[in-house]
Design an enzyme around this catalytic site. Structure first.
Site, short mmCIF file in Angstrom:
data_model
loop_
_atom_site.label_atom_id
_atom_site.label_comp_id
_atom_site.label_asym_id
_atom_site.label_seq_id
_atom_site.Cartn_x
_atom_site.Cartn_y
_atom_site.Cartn_z
N SER A 9 -43.32 4.26 24.36
CA SER A 9 -43.19 5.70 24.64
C SER A 9 -44.47 6.30 25.22
O SER A 9 -44.46 7.41 25.74
CB SER A 9 -42.85 6.43 23.34
OG SER A 9 -43.88 6.18 22.39
N GLY A 10 -45.57 5.56 25.17
CA GLY A 10 -46.85 6.10 25.66
C GLY A 10 -47.02 5.93 27.16
O GLY A 10 -46.13 5.45 27.85
N CYS A 147 -59.41 -0.75 29.19
CA CYS A 147 -59.56 -0.34 30.59
C CYS A 147 -61.03 -0.28 31.01
O CYS A 147 -61.42 -0.79 32.06
CB CYS A 147 -58.88 1.00 30.81
SG CYS A 147 -59.31 2.25 29.58
N ASN A 315 -56.85 2.90 35.11
CA ASN A 315 -56.96 2.53 33.70
C ASN A 315 -55.61 2.14 33.08
O ASN A 315 -55.55 1.38 32.13
CB ASN A 315 -57.57 3.67 32.88
CG ASN A 315 -56.84 5.00 33.12
OD1 ASN A 315 -56.85 5.51 34.24
ND2 ASN A 315 -56.20 5.53 32.10
#
Lengths: 348, 59, 348
Positions: A9-10, A147, A315
């Protein structure tokens, strides 16, 4: 081949779903989210409207075992308690959390929390194909890089072992966009407070330092400690690492180009950017966001013995979901650039 | 014919009918390069940076 | 199939190149630019680094004739003088300039300049597949729409002929990103002057009004004149048209849903966005930029007899290059969504 995502969900989960939906040789059949179970994925990721009607399923190793590979897009600490069950049903795992990036449980604990499954560390390979392509071919767990770490490591790896590098004064001054913090919001991310800032939020002790020091030390085969300072700037996606390296002797451009080209000439996702003209002469997130590329360039200081390396990437893609899918391709024996060598819209 | 950019050391191919003094753009870094020598035996050309005015870059 | 682009150095040209490079059934073999002839395309479009080594060629109808279709990405006025030569060698043309969108040479002259080839108007079809799919199948020239016009027309087309619509008081209040102006820069586009503005640059008399009035009048079969005001806002890509429509009688949501669904239910690139929750309940460029979608939604005012229609798209894609490629697919008999039904990265 079938792939699944745990915790999609992110923002990283959203890019994973997008990349797997357009992947020609893998089918995304299983996606879970504790909070949004039963909901349509497109309601969490509006860019997926008109593209998919997939819904979030419940987390169950049995359902997951129908896949060939599972991506873990849950936060650190949650991942370490799910991965063992997935390995137990014979699944390969690509973990986007920090839980399997580090080799030393004490260092992990210092930056994150006590690790419940350090015995799995030796099954995990650090998820940067440019450094671990062979090991990833037979890995059970690929730990996609942080990242910030990806950007810094890719920038330093080719020259960190060169004799003209002073390893004791390396500074990484990173600028990162707001999506780096994920979807959890706060007063600090409140637009009037966040827009137009250059906020040194991680001036010292940023968590990604652990994996940067780990990977650089492995290359030079002795402990290295670099300085990392991170700033939140007015971008949504993107990282630029400005890496300051002092030199022990005078060198010329070709002394840098040689090791850079030797290590990266055949890498499909590393682009050298050092040009005489145009708006994008040196690496700049603006020219790389939305793609799986990492742009690397450098300049030699003519006044003091200093090399400045610039390394820019997205990222959420090369810094997370893109490297994860690249690892999947290697682990499943699929041609490495499949589904990833796609030009991003520009300018965004 | 083989060529190596003198700015970024990228090795690339140029057409066989390349001429002395011809301006070639490096495929990797975009520097304008001038052909100053054609070595048929080795199948190689020697390049040198061509003059180009310095462009302002938003200082 | 082979495609070419005349004048591919601008932002629209860049998106055209990107969309054609990833198109599975068409090969981009010919690209021209008067100013950058011989240069690598990737040095004009940094997102194409690592993707293509294509270079800009010279403009010649003979070379162009090796293609099946040519896109014209040159400014208006230049296009009208090149298209006749391309048609003469039997080429199909998709024109992204304004030169073949209007049917009336006098109206064209009022907004642009005298037209040198009005006789070609009847060979041209307005490049909105949602309105002219059948005509495009046999068109020699497709005139891709103006970005503002595409957003407004798509928002109004399904209901403009309904009896409850007051056609004399329609207002389109549009907000657009900076890429809408293309690459020519000025003091007005100088970052310190352009960032964070809400600049009503086209409060009246915006050029795209001509094609909006033309297309709406064709639907209702009588002359219509709407009000259009455009604002430059803090976006690079994206348009949101907020369309204010007064009602001649009280209506309910279903009176709007019915004609909307009837016209757009099977349209692959129209998404209805009217949702009870989430950050993207109504159309918002943020959820559509980078894709070929046009998001359409509406709200009924409960205090005054007013319908507000929202229509959002990416001015460079559905508002230009995307619609152009969609027209190409139709003109060449390729399945219409080929190479276009791709989820964009989000958030950007």
């Amino acid at each position: 081949m079938k792939a699944g995502i745990v915790g999609a969900s992110g923002y990283t989960g959203g890019d994973l779903i997008r990349l797997l939906l357009i992947h020609p040789e893998v089918e995304l059949t299983y996606i879970t989210s504790r909070r949004y179970q039963g909901k349509y994925v497109k309601h969490l990721h509006p860019n997926l409207r008109g593209i998919t009607d997939l819904r979030f399923d419940e987390l169950s190793p049995e359902k997951a075992s129908e896949c060939d590979i599972i991506f873990m897009a849950v936060p650190h600490k949650a991942s370490m308690n799910i991965v063992p069950d997935l390995l137990a049903v014979g699944l390969k795992v690509v973990d986007l959390s920090a839980d399997f990036r580090l080799k030393d449980p004490d260092i992990y604990e210092r930056y994150y929390c006590p690790h419940t499954h350090p015995e799995l560390f030796e099954k995990a390979v650090y998820g940067l194909p440019e450094l671990y392509r062979d090991e990833l071919k037979k890995a059970e767990i690929a730990a996609a890089p942080g990242c910030m770490a990806a950007s810094a490591i890719l920038g330093l790896a080719p020259i960190i072992a060169e004799k003209f590098i002073d390893r004791d004064h390396i500074i990484i001054d990173a600028k990162i966009g707001s999506s780096g913090g994920g979807k959890n919001f706060s007063f600090a991310s409140h637009h009037p407070e966040r827009a137009n800032v250059v906020r040194p939020y991680g001036a010292v002790g940023h968590r990604h330092l652990a994996e940067i020091n780990q990977e650089l030390s492995l290359i030079v085969k002795q402990p290295i400690k670099v300085g990392l300072s991170t700033h939140a700037v007015s971008m949504v996606r993107g990282i630029l690492s400005t890496i300051h390296v002092f030199l022990t002797e005078p060198i010329e451009n070709k002394d840098i180009w040689k090791p850079f080209r030797k290590m990266y000439n055949k890498e499909p996702f590393i682009r050298f950017v050092k040009q005489p003209s145009g708006n994008y002469r040196l690496p700049d997130p603006k020219a790389v966001i939305g793609s799986n590329f990492c742009d690397i360039g450098f300049m030699l200081d003519e006044d003091i013995p200093r090399l400045v390396i610039l390394s820019a990437l997205d990222n959420l893609i090369k810094g997370a979901a893109g490297s994860a899918v690249q690892c999947m391709n290697i682990m499943l024996g699929i041609e490495e650039t499949t589904g990833l060598l796609i030009p991003a819209p520009h300018p965004m | 014919m083989k060529a190596t950019c003198i700015e970024c050391y990228f090795e690339f191919e140029v057409d066989d009918d390349v001429m002395l003094g011809e301006i070639i753009e490096c495929p990797d870094c975009g520097t304008e390069l001038e052909v100053i020598e054609i070595n048929d035996k080795e199948g190689e050309v020697v390049l040198q940076k061509a003059e180009s005015e310095e462009e302002d870059w938003g200082e």
